[in-house]
Each structure stands twice: as structure tokens, then as C-alpha cells.
Design a protein around this motif. Structure first.
Motif, PDB file in Angstrom:
ATOM      1  N   ILE A 262     -26.064 -94.850  94.778  1.00 49.17           N
ATOM      2  CA  ILE A 262     -27.344 -94.997  95.454  1.00 49.17           C
ATOM      3  C   ILE A 262     -28.117 -93.683  95.396  1.00 49.17           C
ATOM      4  O   ILE A 262     -27.651 -92.655  95.915  1.00 49.17           O
ATOM      5  N   PRO A 263     -29.302 -93.676  94.775  1.00 48.69           N
ATOM      6  CA  PRO A 263     -30.105 -92.444  94.769  1.00 48.69           C
ATOM      7  C   PRO A 263     -30.490 -92.032  96.181  1.00 48.69           C
ATOM      8  O   PRO A 263     -30.784 -92.875  97.036  1.00 48.69           O
ATOM      9  N   LYS A 264     -30.491 -90.731  96.427  1.00 46.94           N
ATOM     10  CA  LYS A 264     -30.878 -90.210  97.735  1.00 46.94           C
ATOM     11  C   LYS A 264     -32.397 -90.132  97.881  1.00 46.94           C
ATOM     12  O   LYS A 264     -32.928 -90.229  98.987  1.00 46.94           O
ATOM     13  N   ALA A 265     -33.078 -89.942  96.755  1.00 49.56           N
ATOM     14  CA  ALA A 265     -34.536 -89.821  96.795  1.00 49.56           C
ATOM     15  C   ALA A 265     -35.077 -90.037  95.382  1.00 49.56           C
ATOM     16  O   ALA A 265     -34.329 -90.024  94.395  1.00 49.56           O
ATOM     17  N   ALA A 266     -36.372 -90.224  95.300  1.00 50.22           N
ATOM     18  CA  ALA A 266     -37.036 -90.387  93.998  1.00 50.22           C
ATOM     19  C   ALA A 266     -38.417 -89.759  94.088  1.00 50.22           C
ATOM     20  O   ALA A 266     -39.020 -89.689  95.171  1.00 50.22           O
ATOM     21  N   SER A 267     -38.928 -89.319  92.961  1.00 45.56           N
ATOM     22  CA  SER A 267     -40.276 -88.743  92.928  1.00 45.56           C
ATOM     23  C   SER A 267     -40.863 -88.868  91.534  1.00 45.56           C
ATOM     24  O   SER A 267     -40.129 -89.002  90.537  1.00 45.56           O
ATOM     25  N   GLY A 268     -42.177 -88.844  91.470  1.00 45.65           N
ATOM     26  CA  GLY A 268     -42.823 -88.804  90.177  1.00 45.65           C
ATOM     27  C   GLY A 268     -42.547 -87.462  89.523  1.00 45.65           C
ATOM     28  O   GLY A 268     -42.375 -86.445  90.208  1.00 45.65           O
ATOM     29  N   TYR A 269     -42.500 -87.454  88.183  1.00 46.55           N
ATOM     30  CA  TYR A 269     -42.133 -86.233  87.464  1.00 46.55           C
ATOM     31  C   TYR A 269     -43.156 -85.969  86.376  1.00 46.55           C
ATOM     32  O   TYR A 269     -43.273 -86.733  85.413  1.00 46.55           O
ATOM     33  N   ASP A 270     -43.910 -84.871  86.550  1.00 48.62           N
ATOM     34  CA  ASP A 270     -44.998 -84.549  85.632  1.00 48.62           C
ATOM     35  C   ASP A 270     -44.925 -83.077  85.248  1.00 48.62           C
ATOM     36  O   ASP A 270     -45.779 -82.278  85.648  1.00 48.62           O
ATOM     37  N   PRO A 271     -43.920 -82.687  84.457  1.00 49.47           N
ATOM     38  CA  PRO A 271     -43.726 -81.265  84.158  1.00 49.47           C
ATOM     39  C   PRO A 271     -44.676 -80.703  83.110  1.00 49.47           C
ATOM     40  O   PRO A 271     -44.710 -79.485  82.909  1.00 49.47           O
ATOM     41  N   LEU A 272     -45.422 -81.561  82.445  1.00 55.75           N
ATOM     42  CA  LEU A 272     -46.251 -81.100  81.331  1.00 55.75           C
ATOM     43  C   LEU A 272     -47.726 -80.988  81.688  1.00 55.75           C
ATOM     44  O   LEU A 272     -48.556 -80.743  80.817  1.00 55.75           O
ATOM     45  N   THR A 273     -48.060 -81.171  82.969  1.00 54.57           N
ATOM     46  CA  THR A 273     -49.451 -81.048  83.402  1.00 54.57           C
ATOM     47  C   THR A 273     -49.528 -80.087  84.586  1.00 54.57           C
ATOM     48  O   THR A 273     -49.570 -80.523  85.750  1.00 54.57           O
ATOM     49  N   PRO A 274     -49.503 -78.791  84.338  1.00 52.73           N
ATOM     50  CA  PRO A 274     -49.563 -77.822  85.441  1.00 52.73           C
ATOM     51  C   PRO A 274     -50.833 -78.005  86.271  1.00 52.73           C
ATOM     52  O   PRO A 274     -51.924 -78.217  85.741  1.00 52.73           O
ATOM     53  N   GLY A 275     -50.675 -77.970  87.580  1.00 45.01           N
ATOM     54  CA  GLY A 275     -51.839 -78.060  88.451  1.00 45.01           C
ATOM     55  C   GLY A 275     -52.314 -79.468  88.739  1.00 45.01           C
ATOM     56  O   GLY A 275     -53.276 -79.655  89.494  1.00 45.01           O
ATOM     57  N   ASP A 276     -51.655 -80.481  88.183  1.00 42.61           N
ATOM     58  CA  ASP A 276     -52.061 -81.858  88.441  1.00 42.61           C
ATOM     59  C   ASP A 276     -51.607 -82.251  89.854  1.00 42.61           C
ATOM     60  O   ASP A 276     -50.411 -82.316  90.139  1.00 42.61           O
ATOM     61  N   THR A 277     -52.560 -82.511  90.723  1.00 44.07           N
ATOM     62  CA  THR A 277     -52.218 -82.837  92.111  1.00 44.07           C
ATOM     63  C   THR A 277     -51.763 -84.286  92.279  1.00 44.07           C
ATOM     64  O   THR A 277     -51.287 -84.659  93.356  1.00 44.07           O
ATOM     65  N   GLY A 278     -51.872 -85.094  91.227  1.00 38.80           N
ATOM     66  CA  GLY A 278     -51.456 -86.493  91.332  1.00 38.80           C
ATOM     67  C   GLY A 278     -49.958 -86.670  91.353  1.00 38.80           C
ATOM     68  O   GLY A 278     -49.432 -87.594  91.970  1.00 38.80           O
ATOM     69  N   HIS A 279     -49.243 -85.766  90.673  1.00 42.04           N
ATOM     70  CA  HIS A 279     -47.781 -85.802  90.628  1.00 42.04           C
ATOM     71  C   HIS A 279     -47.243 -87.186  90.255  1.00 42.04           C
ATOM     72  O   HIS A 279     -46.215 -87.619  90.758  1.00 42.04           O
ATOM     73  N   GLU A 280     -47.928 -87.878  89.376  1.00 41.41           N
ATOM     74  CA  GLU A 280     -47.501 -89.212  88.936  1.00 41.41           C
ATOM     75  C   GLU A 280     -47.163 -90.127  90.125  1.00 41.41           C
ATOM     76  O   GLU A 280     -46.137 -90.794  90.153  1.00 41.41           O
ATOM     77  N   ASN A 281     -48.061 -90.152  91.082  1.00 40.91           N
ATOM     78  CA  ASN A 281     -47.917 -91.047  92.238  1.00 40.91           C
ATOM     79  C   ASN A 281     -46.557 -90.901  92.911  1.00 40.91           C
ATOM     80  O   ASN A 281     -45.885 -91.891  93.229  1.00 40.91           O
ATOM     81  N   SER A 282     -46.163 -89.675  93.152  1.00 42.30           N
ATOM     82  CA  SER A 282     -44.857 -89.421  93.742  1.00 42.30           C
ATOM     83  C   SER A 282     -44.701 -90.096  95.100  1.00 42.30           C
ATOM     84  O   SER A 282     -43.587 -90.456  95.507  1.00 42.30           O
TER      85      SER A 282
END
Length: 204
Positions: A52-72
Motif C-alpha cells: 500500500i503506497p503511503k502517499a502519491a504526488s504529481g512529478y514534474d522534474p523537467l519544468t523548473p518553476g512550474d507551480t502546477g506540479h502536475e496536479n499533485s
């Protein structure tokens, strides 16, 4: 008569002694482990179980400064065991992320290092997504962190329910579903990936 009886006992004893090795050969019992021999016991294989995953988040390592964070903020819907709620990427003007980057994804924090046996993902129904599974020990959102992760499955076209089975062994705390191509959204206007549910199996 005494001589005959004695002779008979000697014959019976000889028969027993001659056949004793045959009886011993067929005795049941575990094989004896000889050093370096073929009967040495094999190590037990680890049985896969649901992780069972403990947590999940959007992952956007190739767009520095993007505040959207892939809808984390929506990532929890991918691990809530409900097929009616979903995480989705941000919307783009093309399947190749509007030519802004090479990919993005959803990263799962397993809470401790794990070794994957399989991961089943319920994607959106629109065809066109290309994804692979990667494993690592950091969830830092940077190109360097992405490069440190180990791909354990090849990239493949996916839609609906798809089970990934690792083709190479790797152990890590973080499991990344990495998209390199996006499908059209349900309205057909933009492009985005969706994950409705994730089932992870492996060993800790």
C-alpha cells in the motif's frame, strides 16, 4: 534337527543383510544436503504481496518553476482504491507535452524500500498514452533525481487496465509511473494522462 534350524537361521540372516541396503534406499525423508552437491537446498523465493503506497504526488522534474506540479493535489485519488476517482496530468496542446518537456508522471511513496513483482494501473480509456515504471530512492523534482531512477519496465502504449511486470530487479522507496506521450482528454480538446487506481505487488 538342531543343525537344520541353525542352518535356516543363518540363511535368513544372510538374506536380511543382503537386502538391507535396498530397504534403506527407499526410506522416506528430506534429501541430505551435501556440501557443493546437487541435493543442496534452494533458497526460498519471496512471495509477492499487496503493498500500500503511503502517499502519491504529481512529478514534474523537467519544468523548473512550474507551480502546477502536475496536479499533485489530485494524486491521492490514484491510491484511494476507487475506480471512479482519478489523478490527471495538466492539460497540454499536444501529445508531446506541447513540446515543453520530455515527460512527467505520478510518483508513489511506498514508505520503505520495496522490490516490485507487478503494478497494475487503471488508466483512462483514451488510447495514446505511453508509460513505463521506474524505481528510485528520492522524490526530488529535478532532472538529476529523475536520472538516478532505474527503469524496470520498457515504455509501452497503455489505456484502461494494464499490468506492468518488471524486466529487471531494482529496489527503492519510490515508484514512478512516467509518461512520455499523452492521450487526448475525454473532450478531445487537449492532451492529458489519467490514473484512476494503482495496485502494487512485491516485497519489502
Amino acid at each position: 534337527a538342531v543343525i537344520v534350524i541353525a542352518l535356516a537361521l543363518v540363511i535368513v540372516a544372510g538374506i536380511v543383510a543382503g537386502t538391507a541396503p535396498l530397504w534403506d534406499k527407499h526410506k522416506s525423508g528430506p534429501p541430505v544436503a551435501h556440501r557443493g552437491g546437487r541435493n543442496a537446498p534452494h533458497p526460498r523465493s519471496v512471495t509477492a504481496r499487496a503493498l500500500i503506497p503511503k502517499a502519491a504526488s504529481g512529478y514534474d522534474p523537467l519544468t523548473p518553476g512550474d507551480t502546477g506540479h502536475e496536479n499533485s493535489q489530485l494524486a491521492r485519488y490514484a491510491i484511494d482504491a476507487s475506480p471512479s476517482t482519478a489523478w490527471d496530468t495538466q492539460e497540454y496542446f499536444s501529445a508531446t507535452f506541447g513540446n515543453l518537456k520530455k515527460g512527467s508522471g505520478l510518483i508513489l511513496d511506498m514508505g520503505a524500500p520495496v522490490r516490485l513483482r507487478s503494478i497494475t494501473v487503471l488508466f483512462g480509456s483514451s488510447p495514446g498514452a505511453v508509460a513505463q515504471i521506474m524505481v528510485g530512492n528520492t522524490d526530488a523534482s529535478s532532472p538529476t533525481a529523475l536520472q538516478s531512477m532505474t527503469p524496470v519496465t520498457p515504455a509501452t502504449a497503455v489505456s484502461g487496465s494494464h499490468t506492468f511486470k518488471p524486466t529487471r530487479a531494482a529496489t527503492g522507496r519510490y515508484v514512478l509511473i512516467w509518461f512520455t506521450n499523452l492521450p487526448p482528454d475525454p473532450n478531445g480538446k487537449y492532451y492529458m494522462a489519467q490514473v484512476f487506481n494503482v495496485t502494487v505487488r512485491g516485497s519489502a
